[in-house]
Design a protein around this motif. Structure first.
Motif, PDB file in Angstrom:
ATOM      1  N   UNK A  12       0.832  -1.208   0.000  1.00 40.98           N
ATOM      2  CA  UNK A  12       0.000   0.000   0.000  1.00 40.98           C
ATOM      3  C   UNK A  12       0.869   1.263   0.000  1.00 40.98           C
ATOM      4  N   UNK A  13       1.985   1.227   0.716  1.00 40.23           N
ATOM      5  CA  UNK A  13       2.903   2.374   0.721  1.00 40.23           C
ATOM      6  C   UNK A  13       3.488   2.590  -0.669  1.00 40.23           C
ATOM      7  N   UNK A  14       3.867   1.514  -1.352  1.00 44.42           N
ATOM      8  CA  UNK A  14       4.362   1.636  -2.730  1.00 44.42           C
ATOM      9  C   UNK A  14       3.292   2.249  -3.623  1.00 44.42           C
ATOM     10  N   UNK A  15       2.049   1.786  -3.484  1.00 42.57           N
ATOM     11  CA  UNK A  15       0.930   2.314  -4.264  1.00 42.57           C
ATOM     12  C   UNK A  15       0.771   3.810  -3.991  1.00 42.57           C
ATOM     13  N   UNK A  16       0.751   4.156  -2.722  1.00 41.20           N
ATOM     14  CA  UNK A  16       0.558   5.560  -2.315  1.00 41.20           C
ATOM     15  C   UNK A  16       1.641   6.458  -2.901  1.00 41.20           C
ATOM     16  N   UNK A  52      -3.609   8.549   3.824  1.00 44.17           N
ATOM     17  CA  UNK A  52      -2.792   8.474   5.023  1.00 44.17           C
ATOM     18  C   UNK A  52      -1.891   7.250   4.962  1.00 44.17           C
ATOM     19  N   UNK A  53      -1.157   7.027   6.042  1.00 42.02           N
ATOM     20  CA  UNK A  53      -0.252   5.880   6.105  1.00 42.02           C
ATOM     21  C   UNK A  53      -1.051   4.586   6.287  1.00 42.02           C
ATOM     22  N   UNK A  58      -4.793  -1.786   5.445  1.00 39.83           N
ATOM     23  CA  UNK A  58      -5.771  -0.833   4.919  1.00 39.83           C
ATOM     24  C   UNK A  58      -5.148   0.564   4.845  1.00 39.83           C
ATOM     25  N   UNK A  59      -5.722   1.374   3.983  1.00 38.87           N
ATOM     26  CA  UNK A  59      -5.289   2.765   3.842  1.00 38.87           C
ATOM     27  C   UNK A  59      -6.539   3.601   3.578  1.00 38.87           C
ATOM     28  N   UNK A  60      -6.622   4.763   4.221  1.00 38.03           N
ATOM     29  CA  UNK A  60      -7.811   5.618   4.113  1.00 38.03           C
ATOM     30  C   UNK A  60      -7.443   6.998   3.590  1.00 38.03           C
TER      31      UNK A  60
END
Length: 121
Positions: A12-16, A52-53, A58-60
């Protein structure tokens, strides 16, 4: 096979961090290969989303997302999609709107902070 929550958070961090993502509304749901019917006309425009982180897979959204005031009826929003461009581009994530909403001229569609959730599970 399954990812751990830590592995999901890393993805998710890579996506963000990969780029900007724009939220679209659909009156007919898209699927794995795209498709669906995105809202058009009446001052509709995809909206930039800030996240957010990640935590626990999950990420919101970290800020409210507000679409412009509809200047014509948009139909009933039943699904959402994240694109990698403000127009055109690629659909990269999609989901159902839990409570579909008919959007009429004069309406403003808003998603409050923390109410758009991306889940890896």
């Amino acid at each position: 096979m399954s990812l751990t929550n830590h592995g999901e958070d890393k993805l998710l961090t890579l996506f963000k961090n990969d780029g900007s993502y724009y939220l679209a509304l659909f009156t007919a749901a898209p699927g794995e290969t795209g498709g669906g019917t995105e809202v058009t006309g009446g001052a509709y425009a995809r909206q930039l989303v800030a996240f957010g982180e990640p935590a626990d897979g999950t990420m919101k959204n970290s800020a409210a997302i507000e679409f412009p005031t509809a200047t014509a009826d948009w139909g009933t929003a039943v699904s959402w999609g994240l694109f990698d461009a403000a127009s055109g581009g690629n659909l990269v994530w999609y989901g159902e709107i839990t409570t579909p909403k008919e959007l009429l001229a004069g309406d403003i569609y808003r998603i409050n902070t923390g109410n758009l959730t991306l889940t890896m599970d």
